[in-house]
Write a protein that holds these residues in place. Structure first.
Motif, PDB file in Angstrom:
ATOM      1  N   UNK A 195      80.019 -11.571   1.496  1.00  0.00           N
ATOM      2  CA  UNK A 195      78.910 -12.455   1.873  1.00  0.00           C
ATOM      3  C   UNK A 195      78.576 -13.348   0.672  1.00  0.00           C
ATOM      4  N   UNK A 196      78.842 -14.635   0.801  1.00  0.00           N
ATOM      5  CA  UNK A 196      78.605 -15.600  -0.271  1.00  0.00           C
ATOM      6  C   UNK A 196      78.017 -16.865   0.345  1.00  0.00           C
ATOM      7  N   UNK A 197      76.830 -17.227  -0.088  1.00  0.00           N
ATOM      8  CA  UNK A 197      76.184 -18.442   0.425  1.00  0.00           C
ATOM      9  C   UNK A 197      76.794 -19.670  -0.240  1.00  0.00           C
ATOM     10  N   UNK A 198      76.682 -20.802   0.458  1.00  0.00           N
ATOM     11  CA  UNK A 198      77.127 -22.080  -0.098  1.00  0.00           C
ATOM     12  C   UNK A 198      75.895 -22.942  -0.332  1.00  0.00           C
ATOM     13  N   UNK A 199      75.941 -23.867  -1.283  1.00  0.00           N
ATOM     14  CA  UNK A 199      74.774 -24.715  -1.575  1.00  0.00           C
ATOM     15  C   UNK A 199      74.341 -25.503  -0.335  1.00  0.00           C
ATOM     16  N   UNK A 200      73.035 -25.599  -0.158  1.00  0.00           N
ATOM     17  CA  UNK A 200      72.490 -26.361   0.957  1.00  0.00           C
ATOM     18  C   UNK A 200      72.404 -25.585   2.249  1.00  0.00           C
ATOM     19  N   UNK A 201      72.825 -24.317   2.251  1.00  0.00           N
ATOM     20  CA  UNK A 201      72.776 -23.502   3.462  1.00  0.00           C
ATOM     21  C   UNK A 201      72.110 -22.175   3.115  1.00  0.00           C
ATOM     22  N   UNK A 202      70.920 -21.956   3.659  1.00  0.00           N
ATOM     23  CA  UNK A 202      70.168 -20.740   3.339  1.00  0.00           C
ATOM     24  C   UNK A 202      70.635 -19.533   4.151  1.00  0.00           C
ATOM     25  N   UNK A 203      71.431 -19.786   5.190  1.00  0.00           N
ATOM     26  CA  UNK A 203      71.935 -18.672   5.989  1.00  0.00           C
ATOM     27  C   UNK A 203      73.172 -18.069   5.302  1.00  0.00           C
ATOM     28  N   UNK A 204      73.396 -16.793   5.459  1.00  0.00           N
ATOM     29  CA  UNK A 204      74.565 -16.176   4.801  1.00  0.00           C
ATOM     30  C   UNK A 204      75.869 -16.684   5.397  1.00  0.00           C
ATOM     31  N   UNK A 205      76.860 -16.783   4.546  1.00  0.00           N
ATOM     32  CA  UNK A 205      78.212 -17.147   4.967  1.00  0.00           C
ATOM     33  C   UNK A 205      79.120 -15.951   4.712  1.00  0.00           C
ATOM     34  N   UNK A 206      79.979 -15.682   5.651  1.00  0.00           N
ATOM     35  CA  UNK A 206      80.862 -14.515   5.553  1.00  0.00           C
ATOM     36  C   UNK A 206      82.299 -15.005   5.395  1.00  0.00           C
ATOM     37  N   UNK A 207      83.016 -14.362   4.461  1.00  0.00           N
ATOM     38  CA  UNK A 207      84.382 -14.754   4.130  1.00  0.00           C
ATOM     39  C   UNK A 207      85.302 -13.549   4.271  1.00  0.00           C
ATOM     40  N   UNK A 208      86.380 -13.745   5.015  1.00  0.00           N
ATOM     41  CA  UNK A 208      87.434 -12.731   5.071  1.00  0.00           C
ATOM     42  C   UNK A 208      88.347 -12.969   3.874  1.00  0.00           C
ATOM     43  N   UNK A 209      88.271 -12.047   2.894  1.00  0.00           N
ATOM     44  CA  UNK A 209      88.971 -12.244   1.620  1.00  0.00           C
ATOM     45  C   UNK A 209      90.178 -11.312   1.504  1.00  0.00           C
ATOM     46  N   UNK A 210      91.283 -11.896   1.039  1.00  0.00           N
ATOM     47  CA  UNK A 210      92.490 -11.132   0.711  1.00  0.00           C
ATOM     48  C   UNK A 210      92.713 -11.275  -0.796  1.00  0.00           C
ATOM     49  N   UNK A 211      92.523 -10.171  -1.527  1.00  0.00           N
ATOM     50  CA  UNK A 211      92.672 -10.203  -2.981  1.00  0.00           C
ATOM     51  C   UNK A 211      93.858  -9.332  -3.382  1.00  0.00           C
ATOM     52  N   UNK A 212      94.598  -9.788  -4.384  1.00  0.00           N
ATOM     53  CA  UNK A 212      95.796  -9.067  -4.787  1.00  0.00           C
ATOM     54  C   UNK A 212      96.033  -9.277  -6.280  1.00  0.00           C
ATOM     55  N   UNK A 213      96.590  -8.261  -6.946  1.00  0.00           N
ATOM     56  CA  UNK A 213      96.887  -8.392  -8.387  1.00  0.00           C
ATOM     57  C   UNK A 213      98.304  -8.924  -8.602  1.00  0.00           C
ATOM     58  N   UNK A 214      98.502  -9.618  -9.705  1.00  0.00           N
ATOM     59  CA  UNK A 214      99.842 -10.009 -10.119  1.00  0.00           C
ATOM     60  C   UNK A 214      99.841 -10.204 -11.629  1.00  0.00           C
ATOM     61  N   UNK A 215     101.014 -10.129 -12.214  1.00  0.00           N
ATOM     62  CA  UNK A 215     101.130 -10.213 -13.667  1.00  0.00           C
ATOM     63  C   UNK A 215     101.543 -11.618 -14.082  1.00  0.00           C
ATOM     64  N   UNK A 216     100.829 -12.153 -15.069  1.00  0.00           N
ATOM     65  CA  UNK A 216     101.188 -13.438 -15.674  1.00  0.00           C
ATOM     66  C   UNK A 216     102.245 -13.159 -16.737  1.00  0.00           C
ATOM     67  N   UNK A 217     103.491 -13.494 -16.435  1.00  0.00           N
ATOM     68  CA  UNK A 217     104.582 -13.148 -17.339  1.00  0.00           C
ATOM     69  C   UNK A 217     104.546 -13.957 -18.635  1.00  0.00           C
ATOM     70  N   UNK A 218     103.748 -15.003 -18.672  1.00  0.00           N
ATOM     71  CA  UNK A 218     103.620 -15.770 -19.919  1.00  0.00           C
ATOM     72  C   UNK A 218     102.812 -14.993 -20.945  1.00  0.00           C
ATOM     73  N   UNK A 219     101.722 -14.353 -20.474  1.00  0.00           N
ATOM     74  CA  UNK A 219     100.830 -13.614 -21.381  1.00  0.00           C
ATOM     75  C   UNK A 219     100.907 -12.105 -21.171  1.00  0.00           C
TER      76      UNK A 219
END
Length: 583
Positions: A195-219
């Motif tokens: 649940x993350x609100x956006x500016x200018x909207x007082x009602x809640x906004x819901x986001x279906x989030x897909x989060x995943x880890x990965x390795x930065x081979x540079x660092x």
């Protein structure tokens, strides 16, 4: 001594020509490639060039030296020097040409990589989703155009900051960061609703989030990648359905006369929420309406995908009062986007889709799905349709619209969870589940189940030669070929990397081998292109096996895999049946 003198003169001349020629060829090389030499190498370059030139002058001046006796050893040395220097010049010229070709190809590959990166950036910036990358401290490293637009920020405004510092509600930002840390601790993908609100909207906004880890081979540091889709409308629709059920339950307590009606409506809402197809939705609505309106007739008519006409999908009662197929313009409810009642006591607009002669009372109620018209609910009664029945019908129509919307969202999410994102074939998890079901059916029917395990030959070389992006084109084209080659009830999946599995029910080994042999030839003859570039054709090694009563999914798939590995060992690009000798 005269031949010796001329021998020395010619040897000095050839050597001088070679010494002068080598710097000239190198100069042409730098002029053609517009290459530059780092400043720290200038001294060595000038000294080397001076040495070559002075050597050339030395041999050039030696031509004009007065006649003098030359020892045989000296003569041999001069002859070898002449041959080696001339050979160096002759070998340097084609080598320079090959270097020029290699540099030209490298430049073309660089331009192609830049074009691919631009396409990737366009995809991320124009996609209807928020994409972002964070570091191990949840500091934002990248976000796409969708996030910039939704949160009204500049491209670099959030870079280097945490969610708690940039989101309108710091508490929401801390919850998002906690989810990020879960991904880093478990090193596993995470799917959740945030649940993350956006500016200018007082009602809640819901986001279906897909989060995943990965390795930065540079660092060598871990990063958190994420894609978030705004599902606020879906959440609100589900809440609307929940609120509707709550309202119906309260009304049941208040009006005893409406008790059974509300039970039917509540049951309908529950059934609609569990429906897996549109046909089930229409059946549920027809069943509910036949109970709620036992003395009435009616139907559900849906606008087909082409939006050229309306088709009747379900009907209840013993009399049909509407055409089965008609245009949208023939219904006033579809024209106006609001209910159109017609009765002897309440004359109104007569819809052209009603069967003549028109008698009794009619009610057409529009159905909305995701804010768009999707069809109508039509009710017919010999007598008057009461306001209470009209209100109930409108509730059914709203619930039906919400159910169709939820079903569409459910289908989309289910499709994504069962399919491989690149090839759109079924994924490994689904393949294992469906294979277990097919084995059970094979045990009951006595008809064997066939399985094919195939692996693209030399795919690592293909990746090295063309790069991963071009190699992905091969995987997609192979997936299309597999879908064209199998029967409608066969199941194809991407097992992982360049490996694919196909399950074929009701197959004998002879029929299975014939099908797979044809598929092997089709793979070998498949034409592959990356734009205008014609790619090298591919081959694949196939392993096949038939099920036996009581065999497990793991052993069944392992048999086909063992046969495929045997095909690899025997020279690749062939079909091998499973045999116990492979164990």
């Amino acid at each position: 001594m005269e031949p010796i003198h001329w021998n020395c003169t010619i040897a000095h001349g050839i050597t001088a020509f070679s010494y002068f020629g080598i710097p000239t060829v190198i100069w042409v090389f730098f002029a053609k490639t517009k290459a530059t030499i780092p400043s720290k190498f200038w001294l060595a370059f000038l000294l080397s060039g001076g040495f070559v030139l002075f050597c050339g002058f030395h041999h050039f001046l030696a031509i004009f030296e007065p006649y003098m006796p030359v020892s045989l050893l000296h003569l041999c040395v001069l002859d070898v020097m002449a041959v080696i220097s001339l050979a160096a010049l002759l070998n340097l010229m084609p080598t320079t040409h090959r270097i020029l070709e290699a540099i030209a190809k490298s430049q073309e590959d660089t331009r192609e990589l830049q074009r691919s990166q631009q396409m990737q950036q366009l995809f991320l910036d124009h996609g209807p989703f928020g994409a972002y990358i964070k570091d191990e401290q949840s500091r934002i490293l990248y976000y796409n155009q969708e996030i910039q637009t939704r949160f009204s920020i500049d491209p670099q405004e959030w870079v280097g900051k945490m969610d708690s510092e940039v989101l309108p509600d710091p508490e929401e930002g801390r919850r998002v960061m906690e989810n990020d840390q879960i991904v880093l601790k478990t090193l596993q993908p995470l799917k959740l609703i945030e649940e993350v609100k956006v500016p200018g909207n007082h009602h809640p906004c819901y986001w279906l989030s897909f989060k995943f880890p990965f390795r930065d081979y540079t660092t060598s540091a871990y990063r958190i990648g994420g894609i978030s889709i705004d599902i606020t409308e879906s959440i609100e629709a589900q809440r609307s359905l929940t609120d509707l059920n709550r309202q119906l339950e309260q009304k049941t307590l208040q009006l005893d006369t409406k008790k059974q009606e509300l039970i039917y409506l509540s049951d309908m809402a529950d059934m609609l929420y569990s429906c897996e197809s549109e046909d089930e939705v229409y059946q549920v609505v027809a069943l509910t309406c036949s109970k709620l309106f036992p003395n009435m007739n009616g139907c559900v008519c849906i606008i087909v995908n082409s939006k050229n006409y309306v088709k009747m999908n379900s009907i209840w009662g013993d009399k049909r009062t509407s055409k089965e197929i008609f245009s949208q313009s023939e219904c006033w409810a579809l024209r106006r986007g609001k209910s159109n009642p017609l009765s002897p006591l309440n004359s109104g607009l007569i819809c052209s889709h009603l069967i003549q002669p028109v008698s009794g009372a009619h009610l057409c109620i529009p159905l909305f799905g995701q804010g768009e018209l999707v069809g109508i609910l039509h009710i017919y009664c010999i007598e008057e349709i009461s306001p209470e029945d009209q209100q109930t019908a409108e509730i059914i129509a709203r619930t039906l619209g919400i159910a169709l919307n939820n079903l569409s969202i459910k289908k989309r999410l289910t499709y994504d969870s069962l399919r491989d994102g690149m090839t759109q074939l079924f994924n490994q998890s689904y393949m294992q589940n469906i294979t277990e079901q097919r084995l059970a059916e094979a045990d009951r029917s006595g008809e064997p189940l066939g399985v094919i395990f195939l692996d693209i030959d030399n795919f690592k070389y293909y990746n090295s030669r063309y790069g991963h992006l071009t190699a992905n084109i091969v995987l997609k084209e192979l997936a299309k070929l597999l879908l064209k080659s199998i029967r409608s009830f066969d199941i194809a999946c991407r097992w992982g990397g360049e490996e694919f599995v196909i399950v074929m029910p009701n197959m004998t080994m002879e029929a299975l081998r014939k099908r797979v042999e044809k598929l092997r030839v089709d793979v070998e003859r498949m034409q592959l292109k990356d734009g205008d570039q014609i790619l090298e054709s591919i081959t694949a090694s196939f392993g096949i096996a038939l099920s036996k009563p009581g065999i497990t999914v793991k052993d069944f798939l392992n048999q086909a895999n063992q046969a495929m590995l045997e095909a690899k060992r025997r020279g690749k690009n062939r079909v091998i049946e499973y045999a116990n000798t492979y164990n």
